[in-house]
Design a protein around this motif. Structure first.
Motif, PDB file in Angstrom:
ATOM      1  N   LEU A 118      19.768  -3.425 -11.348  1.00 53.48           N
ATOM      2  CA  LEU A 118      21.116  -3.292 -10.813  1.00 53.48           C
ATOM      3  C   LEU A 118      21.541  -1.829 -10.704  1.00 53.48           C
ATOM      4  CD1 LEU A 118      22.803  -6.223 -12.759  1.00 53.48           C
ATOM      5  CD2 LEU A 118      21.888  -6.231 -10.427  1.00 53.48           C
ATOM      6  N   SER A 119      20.719  -0.904 -11.226  1.00 55.33           N
ATOM      7  CA  SER A 119      20.969   0.525 -11.070  1.00 55.33           C
ATOM      8  C   SER A 119      20.218   1.115  -9.873  1.00 55.33           C
ATOM      9  CB  SER A 119      20.555   1.275 -12.345  1.00 55.33           C
ATOM     10  OG  SER A 119      21.337   0.859 -13.446  1.00 55.33           O
ATOM     11  N   ASP A 120      19.442   0.296  -9.214  1.00 59.23           N
ATOM     12  CA  ASP A 120      18.657   0.684  -8.050  1.00 59.23           C
ATOM     13  C   ASP A 120      19.430   0.271  -6.796  1.00 59.23           C
ATOM     14  OD1 ASP A 120      16.848   0.804  -5.949  1.00 59.23           O
ATOM     15  OD2 ASP A 120      15.352  -0.494  -6.882  1.00 59.23           O
ATOM     16  N   PRO A 121      19.722   1.200  -5.878  1.00 61.02           N
ATOM     17  CA  PRO A 121      20.448   0.813  -4.672  1.00 61.02           C
ATOM     18  C   PRO A 121      19.783  -0.330  -3.898  1.00 61.02           C
ATOM     19  CG  PRO A 121      20.336   3.193  -4.844  1.00 61.02           C
ATOM     20  CD  PRO A 121      19.457   2.646  -5.931  1.00 61.02           C
ATOM     21  N   ALA A 122      18.457  -0.354  -3.865  1.00 67.38           N
ATOM     22  CA  ALA A 122      17.770  -1.456  -3.189  1.00 67.38           C
ATOM     23  C   ALA A 122      17.982  -2.762  -3.947  1.00 67.38           C
ATOM     24  CB  ALA A 122      16.282  -1.150  -3.048  1.00 67.38           C
ATOM     25  N   GLY A 123      17.948  -2.710  -5.281  1.00 68.43           N
ATOM     26  CA  GLY A 123      18.225  -3.900  -6.080  1.00 68.43           C
ATOM     27  C   GLY A 123      19.635  -4.396  -5.867  1.00 68.43           C
ATOM     28  N   GLN A 124      20.585  -3.481  -5.772  1.00 68.98           N
ATOM     29  CA  GLN A 124      21.977  -3.861  -5.512  1.00 68.98           C
ATOM     30  C   GLN A 124      22.110  -4.561  -4.164  1.00 68.98           C
ATOM     31  OE1 GLN A 124      24.100  -0.149  -5.785  1.00 68.98           O
ATOM     32  NE2 GLN A 124      23.514   0.187  -7.919  1.00 68.98           N
ATOM     33  N   THR A 125      21.335  -4.107  -3.188  1.00 68.57           N
ATOM     34  CA  THR A 125      21.378  -4.726  -1.860  1.00 68.57           C
ATOM     35  C   THR A 125      20.711  -6.098  -1.872  1.00 68.57           C
ATOM     36  OG1 THR A 125      21.250  -2.511  -0.882  1.00 68.57           O
ATOM     37  CG2 THR A 125      20.820  -4.370   0.577  1.00 68.57           C
ATOM     38  N   VAL A 132       8.222  -7.077  -8.746  1.00 71.10           N
ATOM     39  CA  VAL A 132       9.361  -6.175  -8.920  1.00 71.10           C
ATOM     40  C   VAL A 132       9.859  -5.751  -7.538  1.00 71.10           C
ATOM     41  CG1 VAL A 132      10.214  -4.066  -9.998  1.00 71.10           C
ATOM     42  CG2 VAL A 132       8.320  -5.341 -11.060  1.00 71.10           C
ATOM     43  N   ALA A 133      11.058  -6.174  -7.179  1.00 75.86           N
ATOM     44  CA  ALA A 133      11.670  -5.806  -5.898  1.00 75.86           C
ATOM     45  C   ALA A 133      12.408  -4.485  -6.099  1.00 75.86           C
ATOM     46  CB  ALA A 133      12.621  -6.897  -5.431  1.00 75.86           C
ATOM     47  N   SER A 134      11.997  -3.446  -5.399  1.00 73.71           N
ATOM     48  CA  SER A 134      12.421  -2.101  -5.780  1.00 73.71           C
ATOM     49  C   SER A 134      12.556  -1.171  -4.581  1.00 73.71           C
ATOM     50  CB  SER A 134      11.382  -1.516  -6.758  1.00 73.71           C
ATOM     51  OG  SER A 134      11.628  -0.165  -7.044  1.00 73.71           O
ATOM     52  N   ARG A 135      13.226  -0.058  -4.821  1.00 71.58           N
ATOM     53  CA  ARG A 135      13.234   1.040  -3.870  1.00 71.58           C
ATOM     54  C   ARG A 135      11.886   1.768  -3.932  1.00 71.58           C
ATOM     55  NH1 ARG A 135      17.086   5.551  -6.934  1.00 71.58           N
ATOM     56  NH2 ARG A 135      15.822   5.723  -8.822  1.00 71.58           N
ATOM     57  N   ARG A 150      14.472   6.304   1.692  1.00 72.81           N
ATOM     58  CA  ARG A 150      15.720   7.000   1.394  1.00 72.81           C
ATOM     59  C   ARG A 150      16.844   5.969   1.229  1.00 72.81           C
ATOM     60  NH1 ARG A 150      12.657  10.448   0.561  1.00 72.81           N
ATOM     61  NH2 ARG A 150      12.660  12.627   1.250  1.00 72.81           N
ATOM     62  N   GLU A 151      17.981   6.431   0.695  1.00 73.17           N
ATOM     63  CA  GLU A 151      19.076   5.502   0.371  1.00 73.17           C
ATOM     64  C   GLU A 151      19.571   4.725   1.590  1.00 73.17           C
ATOM     65  OE1 GLU A 151      23.172   5.253  -2.244  1.00 73.17           O
ATOM     66  OE2 GLU A 151      21.943   7.067  -2.255  1.00 73.17           O
ATOM     67  N   GLU A 152      19.501   5.335   2.767  1.00 77.27           N
ATOM     68  CA  GLU A 152      19.911   4.616   3.978  1.00 77.27           C
ATOM     69  C   GLU A 152      19.151   3.302   4.122  1.00 77.27           C
ATOM     70  OE1 GLU A 152      19.537   5.120   8.846  1.00 77.27           O
ATOM     71  OE2 GLU A 152      18.901   6.735   7.502  1.00 77.27           O
ATOM     72  N   LYS A 153      17.842   3.327   3.822  1.00 82.55           N
ATOM     73  CA  LYS A 153      17.022   2.117   3.939  1.00 82.55           C
ATOM     74  C   LYS A 153      17.211   1.210   2.722  1.00 82.55           C
ATOM     75  CE  LYS A 153      15.529   3.674   7.795  1.00 82.55           C
ATOM     76  NZ  LYS A 153      16.209   3.197   9.033  1.00 82.55           N
ATOM     77  N   TRP A 154      17.418   1.793   1.532  1.00 87.01           N
ATOM     78  CA  TRP A 154      17.641   0.977   0.335  1.00 87.01           C
ATOM     79  C   TRP A 154      18.892   0.119   0.487  1.00 87.01           C
ATOM     80  CZ3 TRP A 154      17.350   5.944  -3.125  1.00 87.01           C
ATOM     81  CH2 TRP A 154      16.044   6.453  -3.082  1.00 87.01           C
ATOM     82  N   ARG A 155      19.853   0.607   1.269  1.00 89.13           N
ATOM     83  CA  ARG A 155      21.118  -0.119   1.443  1.00 89.13           C
ATOM     84  C   ARG A 155      21.204  -0.845   2.788  1.00 89.13           C
ATOM     85  NH1 ARG A 155      24.187   0.742  -2.848  1.00 89.13           N
ATOM     86  NH2 ARG A 155      24.053   2.717  -4.006  1.00 89.13           N
ATOM     87  N   ASP A 156      20.096  -0.856   3.516  1.00 90.47           N
ATOM     88  CA  ASP A 156      20.050  -1.545   4.807  1.00 90.47           C
ATOM     89  C   ASP A 156      19.836  -3.045   4.566  1.00 90.47           C
ATOM     90  OD1 ASP A 156      19.091  -2.712   7.283  1.00 90.47           O
ATOM     91  OD2 ASP A 156      18.734  -0.677   8.013  1.00 90.47           O
ATOM     92  N   VAL A 157      20.862  -3.825   4.841  1.00 92.39           N
ATOM     93  CA  VAL A 157      20.811  -5.257   4.522  1.00 92.39           C
ATOM     94  C   VAL A 157      19.701  -5.956   5.298  1.00 92.39           C
ATOM     95  CG1 VAL A 157      22.092  -7.442   4.642  1.00 92.39           C
ATOM     96  CG2 VAL A 157      23.236  -5.351   3.858  1.00 92.39           C
ATOM     97  N   ASP A 158      19.535  -5.617   6.572  1.00 89.63           N
ATOM     98  CA  ASP A 158      18.509  -6.294   7.376  1.00 89.63           C
ATOM     99  C   ASP A 158      17.109  -5.998   6.855  1.00 89.63           C
ATOM    100  OD1 ASP A 158      20.411  -7.431   9.031  1.00 89.63           O
ATOM    101  OD2 ASP A 158      20.328  -5.800  10.499  1.00 89.63           O
TER     102      ASP A 158
END
Length: 269
Positions: free
Chosen positions: A9-16, A81-84, A163-171
């Motif tokens: 939950l501290s990983d932006p990709a995990g949050q997404t 492990v689903a990760s950035r 990069r964070e742009e992709k970690w937070r890309d929902v699609d």
């Protein structure tokens, strides 16, 4: 057996990804643990791989969760492990890899220790990553690197980068989640193999994945670190593979691998 997934939950990709797993039917059965049919999702508050080099937070112990105990409690076959993913190039990428340290433990785990991995489950998920990736994304295996190393349950990483742009890309994260879930349902098995040589992104092993389920892979930069003990760990923690593959090694490095493999029951290809 139940198949495990974990994210931070501290990983932006995990949050997404967490809301996406919930949208796909995962229900919370106890704090931070979700289930859907034969799949269990475990969320961790800390980053699964420590961010600082050569420094692991003092708590919790074991870091970041006791995955061995959780695997026994919930009878987990393995954990994905689903990760950035971070790369200096910043290129959009989808990757999969085992974990472990051939040398010093730079990002968690123990020195010269490898984590148990699951070659066929990782292969099945990776093949789905290759099916129809988002435009502009590179898909590849990565050589064994970073933590964790100490858990008894097989684990491997499936990552979105870089990069964070992709970690937070929902699609993009939705594609990764679908590949994990669909790959976990696959039953196909291929002979397991370990690999030596090539670059970090394992171009040869990434192609050989159609024929072999890759376990631990030591890139060319790690070959000089290898020992009999590490070769045995690569074998024992890769579901006892039948084959060893070499990518491009020459001279002393190739002779070293040939000598180490000759002491095992592996068939060198």
């Amino acid at each position: 057996m139940t198949k495990g997934i974990t994210l931070s939950l501290s990983d932006p990709a995990g949050q997404t990804m967490l809301p996406l797993f919930i949208e796909k039917g995962f229900k919370e059965i106890t704090p931070n643990i979700y289930r859907k049919d034969d799949k269990l999702l475990i969320t961790a508050e800390p980053l699964i791989v420590p961010e600082e080099r050569f420094k692991v937070p003092e708590t919790p112990r074991p870091y970041p969760l006791d995955y061995t105990a959780l695997a026994k409690q919930y009878e987990l076959e393995y954990i994905a492990v689903a990760s950035r993913h971070w790369a200096e190039s910043g290129k959009p990428s989808l990757t999969a890899h085992p974990t472990g340290n051939f040398g010093k433990a730079m990002y968690g785990g123990k020195h010269r220790e490898l984590q148990y991995t699951a070659p066929n489950p990782m292969r099945n998920i990776y093949l789905h990553l290759r099916d129809n990736p988002p435009e502009g994304f590179q898909v590849s295996l990565e050589a064994t690197h970073h933590s964790p190393t100490e858990f008894e349950v097989p684990m491997f990483f499936v990552e979105v980068g870089s990069r964070e742009e992709k970690w937070r890309d929902v699609d993009v994260c939705d594609y990764l989640v679908d590949c994990i879930l669909t790959g976990m349902d696959e039953k196909e098995e291929k002979p397991a193999a370990i690999g030596f040589g090539g670059g970090h992104y394992c171009p040869m092993f990434s192609e050989k994945i159609k024929e072999y389920a890759m376990g631990h892979m030591a890139a060319k930069y790690a070959v000089d670190l290898l020992s009999d003990d590490l070769i045995q760990q690569m074998i024992q923690k890769s579901s006892n593979p039948e084959y060893a593959l070499i990518d491009g090694l020459k001279g002393q490095q190739r002779k070293k691998i040939e000598a180490l493999v000759a002491k095992t029951d592996l068939t060198l290809l």
